[in-house]
Design an enzyme around this catalytic site. Structure first.
Site, PDB file in Angstrom:
ATOM      1  N   SER A 240      97.785 102.766 -46.723  1.00  0.00           N
ATOM      2  CA  SER A 240      97.757 101.292 -46.715  1.00  0.00           C
ATOM      3  C   SER A 240      98.343 100.658 -47.975  1.00  0.00           C
ATOM      4  O   SER A 240      97.848  99.629 -48.448  1.00  0.00           O
ATOM      5  CB  SER A 240      96.336 100.787 -46.451  1.00  0.00           C
ATOM      6  OG  SER A 240      95.919 101.185 -45.158  1.00  0.00           O
TER       7      SER A 240
ATOM      8  N   GLY B 239     103.624 104.373 -45.235  1.00  0.00           N
ATOM      9  CA  GLY B 239     103.865 104.359 -43.787  1.00  0.00           C
ATOM     10  C   GLY B 239     104.259 102.965 -43.327  1.00  0.00           C
ATOM     11  O   GLY B 239     105.411 102.543 -43.478  1.00  0.00           O
TER      12      GLY B 239
ATOM     13  N   GLU C 163      96.495 111.352 -50.089  1.00  0.00           N
ATOM     14  CA  GLU C 163      96.387 110.359 -49.015  1.00  0.00           C
ATOM     15  C   GLU C 163      95.017 110.472 -48.353  1.00  0.00           C
ATOM     16  O   GLU C 163      94.835 111.293 -47.430  1.00  0.00           O
ATOM     17  CB  GLU C 163      97.455 110.609 -47.944  1.00  0.00           C
ATOM     18  CG  GLU C 163      98.876 110.429 -48.408  1.00  0.00           C
ATOM     19  CD  GLU C 163      99.790 110.053 -47.237  1.00  0.00           C
ATOM     20  OE1 GLU C 163     100.435 109.011 -47.315  1.00  0.00           O
ATOM     21  OE2 GLU C 163      99.833 110.790 -46.247  1.00  0.00           O
TER      22      GLU C 163
ATOM     23  N   GLY D 265      96.753 103.758 -42.462  1.00  0.00           N
ATOM     24  CA  GLY D 265      96.940 102.887 -41.303  1.00  0.00           C
ATOM     25  C   GLY D 265      95.806 101.920 -41.045  1.00  0.00           C
ATOM     26  O   GLY D 265      95.707 101.347 -39.964  1.00  0.00           O
TER      27      GLY D 265
ATOM     28  N   HIS E 262     100.885 116.708 -43.741  1.00  0.00           N
ATOM     29  CA  HIS E 262     100.353 115.349 -43.550  1.00  0.00           C
ATOM     30  C   HIS E 262      99.058 115.432 -42.735  1.00  0.00           C
ATOM     31  O   HIS E 262      98.940 116.250 -41.824  1.00  0.00           O
ATOM     32  CB  HIS E 262     101.389 114.478 -42.834  1.00  0.00           C
ATOM     33  CG  HIS E 262     101.042 113.028 -42.879  1.00  0.00           C
ATOM     34  ND1 HIS E 262     100.076 112.472 -42.072  1.00  0.00           N
ATOM     35  CD2 HIS E 262     101.507 112.016 -43.654  1.00  0.00           C
ATOM     36  CE1 HIS E 262      99.967 111.180 -42.354  1.00  0.00           C
ATOM     37  NE2 HIS E 262     100.829 110.882 -43.311  1.00  0.00           N
TER      38      HIS E 262
ATOM     39  N   ASN F  19     107.641 106.964 -45.064  1.00  0.00           N
ATOM     40  CA  ASN F  19     107.357 107.856 -43.940  1.00  0.00           C
ATOM     41  C   ASN F  19     107.377 107.009 -42.678  1.00  0.00           C
ATOM     42  O   ASN F  19     106.421 106.280 -42.397  1.00  0.00           O
ATOM     43  CB  ASN F  19     105.984 108.516 -44.145  1.00  0.00           C
ATOM     44  CG  ASN F  19     105.608 109.425 -42.981  1.00  0.00           C
ATOM     45  OD1 ASN F  19     106.413 109.638 -42.068  1.00  0.00           O
ATOM     46  ND2 ASN F  19     104.398 109.949 -43.010  1.00  0.00           N
ATOM     47  N   TRP F  20     108.476 107.100 -41.950  1.00  0.00           N
ATOM     48  CA  TRP F  20     108.626 106.271 -40.737  1.00  0.00           C
ATOM     49  C   TRP F  20     107.840 106.855 -39.555  1.00  0.00           C
ATOM     50  O   TRP F  20     107.819 106.268 -38.481  1.00  0.00           O
ATOM     51  CB  TRP F  20     110.107 106.130 -40.376  1.00  0.00           C
ATOM     52  CG  TRP F  20     110.870 105.177 -41.260  1.00  0.00           C
ATOM     53  CD1 TRP F  20     110.364 104.397 -42.259  1.00  0.00           C
ATOM     54  CD2 TRP F  20     112.288 104.886 -41.210  1.00  0.00           C
ATOM     55  NE1 TRP F  20     111.366 103.645 -42.837  1.00  0.00           N
ATOM     56  CE2 TRP F  20     112.556 103.931 -42.213  1.00  0.00           C
ATOM     57  CE3 TRP F  20     113.347 105.351 -40.428  1.00  0.00           C
ATOM     58  CZ2 TRP F  20     113.836 103.414 -42.439  1.00  0.00           C
ATOM     59  CZ3 TRP F  20     114.620 104.838 -40.658  1.00  0.00           C
ATOM     60  CH2 TRP F  20     114.862 103.886 -41.646  1.00  0.00           C
ATOM     61  N   LYS F  21     107.260 108.014 -39.731  1.00  0.00           N
ATOM     62  CA  LYS F  21     106.455 108.677 -38.683  1.00  0.00           C
ATOM     63  C   LYS F  21     107.244 108.724 -37.360  1.00  0.00           C
ATOM     64  O   LYS F  21     108.470 108.790 -37.395  1.00  0.00           O
ATOM     65  CB  LYS F  21     105.092 107.976 -38.550  1.00  0.00           C
ATOM     66  CG  LYS F  21     104.382 107.894 -39.916  1.00  0.00           C
ATOM     67  CD  LYS F  21     102.931 107.546 -39.826  1.00  0.00           C
ATOM     68  CE  LYS F  21     102.326 107.512 -41.234  1.00  0.00           C
ATOM     69  NZ  LYS F  21     100.906 107.246 -41.240  1.00  0.00           N
TER      70      LYS F  21
END
Ligand code: 13P
Length: 262
Positions: free
Chosen positions: A219, A240, A176, A182, A106, A9-11
Site C-alpha cells: 500500500s 503494486g 512486504e 492491496g 512474493h 509490480n504490475w502483477k
C-alpha cells in the site's frame, strides 16, 4: 552508500496493448531521468526504476523502455535454470533476454500457489546462474503479527530462502507484510523500520555485507512514501496498485529523488 530502488509490480494486469500504452506514458514522464541515465550521469539521488510487467507483455515493454528504465519479471521457474520439458514454465535463461531483475517469493505466490522456501532458494540460485538480480520478498501475515512473532518469522523466511545463495552483491530484499498488501493501509513507518533494521542485521551476519538494499512494499502511495523513507533505513519500495498509474508512480519517484538528493 546503499543502492536506492523503486520497483513497479504490475502483477497479472494489462494486455500487451495496455502495457505498451503505460510504457509510452512512462517514457514521456521520465524523459529527464532517462536522459540522465543514458548520458551515464550520476548524482546522489540516483535511483533505479524497475518495471515488472507480465511475461506476455515483457518484450513489448522492452521495445519501448529497454535501455531507459530497468525491467524485471514477477517470478521464474524453480524446475530448471535453462530450457526443457517443463510445460507452462518460464526460466531465468528465457527472460534474461529482456529482464535484469526477478521478483522471487512474493506472498501471493507463497500463499496461493504454495511456493515454499526451498523452491524460493532454488529460484535464487537460478537467478545467479542467469545473471538476474533477485528481489526476494519476505513478510508475515496478520495472525503472525498479532502473535508478536513477526520478527522471528521473517528472519526464518530469510535464512531458509538464502541457504545456498552466495551472490550477495546482486540481492535485493523487500519486506512486504501480507496484511498491508492491496489494503490501502501501509505498515506504520516505525514498524517497517524495526523490521528492516532486523533484516539488515541478519543479512550482515549471513553475508558479511551491510550494503544489500532492503525495500518496503504494501500500500505504498505518494501520500505515505515520504514518511516511510524519512528515517533513511528503507532503500526504496516495491509498489503494486500505485505503480499501475504512471502519474502516481512518477509522483512517488519525484518525492523519493528529492528526499534522497538532500
Ligand atoms: P500494493 O502496492 O497494491 O499494496 O501491492 C504491493 C505488492 O504486493 C508489491 O509487490
Amino acid at each position: 552508500m546503499r543502492e536506492k530502488l523503486l520497483i513497479a509490480n504490475w502483477k497479472m494486469n494489462f494486455s500487451v496493448i495496455e502495457s505498451s500504452k503505460k510504457s509510452r506514458q512512462l517514457e514521456v514522464l521520465f524523459e529527464d531521468k532517462l536522459q540522465n541515465r543514458m548520458q551515464n550521469k550520476k548524482n546522489k539521488s540516483d535511483v533505479k526504476i524497475i518495471i515488472c510487467p507480465n511475461y506476455l507483455s515483457l518484450k513489448s515493454v522492452h521495445d519501448i523502455l529497454g535501455g531507459k528504465l530497468y525491467l524485471g519479471v514477477q517470478s521464474i521457474t524453480h524446475l530448471s535454470e535453462s530450457e526443457g520439458a517443463f510445460t507452462g514454465e518460464i526460466s531465468g535463461a528465457l527472460v534474461r533476454e529482456f529482464a535484469e531483475f526477478a521478483i522471487i517469493g512474493h506472498s501471493e505466490r507463497r500463499n496461493m500457489l504454495m511456493e515454499t522456501n526451498s523452491e524460493i532458494s532454488e529460484k535464487l540460485l537460478f537467478c545467479s546462474k542467469n545473471n538476474i538480480r533477485p528481489i526476494l520478498c519476505l513478510g508475515e501475515n496478520q495472525e503472525t503479527r498479532s502473535n508478536d512473532s513477526h520478527l522471528t518469522y521473517v528472519i526464518n523466511q530469510l535464512r531458509n530462502s538464502v541457504s545456498d545463495f552466495k551472490e550477495w552483491g546482486s540481492l535485493i530484499v523487500a519486506y512486504e507484510p501480507v496484511w498491508a498488501i492491496g489494503t490501502g493501509v501501509a505498515c506504520e513507518p516505525e514498524d517497517a523500520v524495526q523490521m528492516i533494521r532486523t533484516i539488515r542485521k541478519e543479512l550482515k551476519i549471513i553475508s558479511g555485507s551491510d550494503l544489500i538494499p532492503v525495500l518496503y512494499g504494501g500500500s505504498v502511495s505518494s501520500s505515505n512514501i515520504g514518511v516511510l523513507i524519512d528515517s533513511g533505513d528503507i532503500d526504496g519500495a516495491l509498489i503494486g496498485t500505485s505503480s499501475m498509474n504512471p502519474l502516481e508512480f512518477h509522483e512517488i519517484i519525484n518525492i523519493c529523488t528529492k528526499m534522497w538528493g538532500k
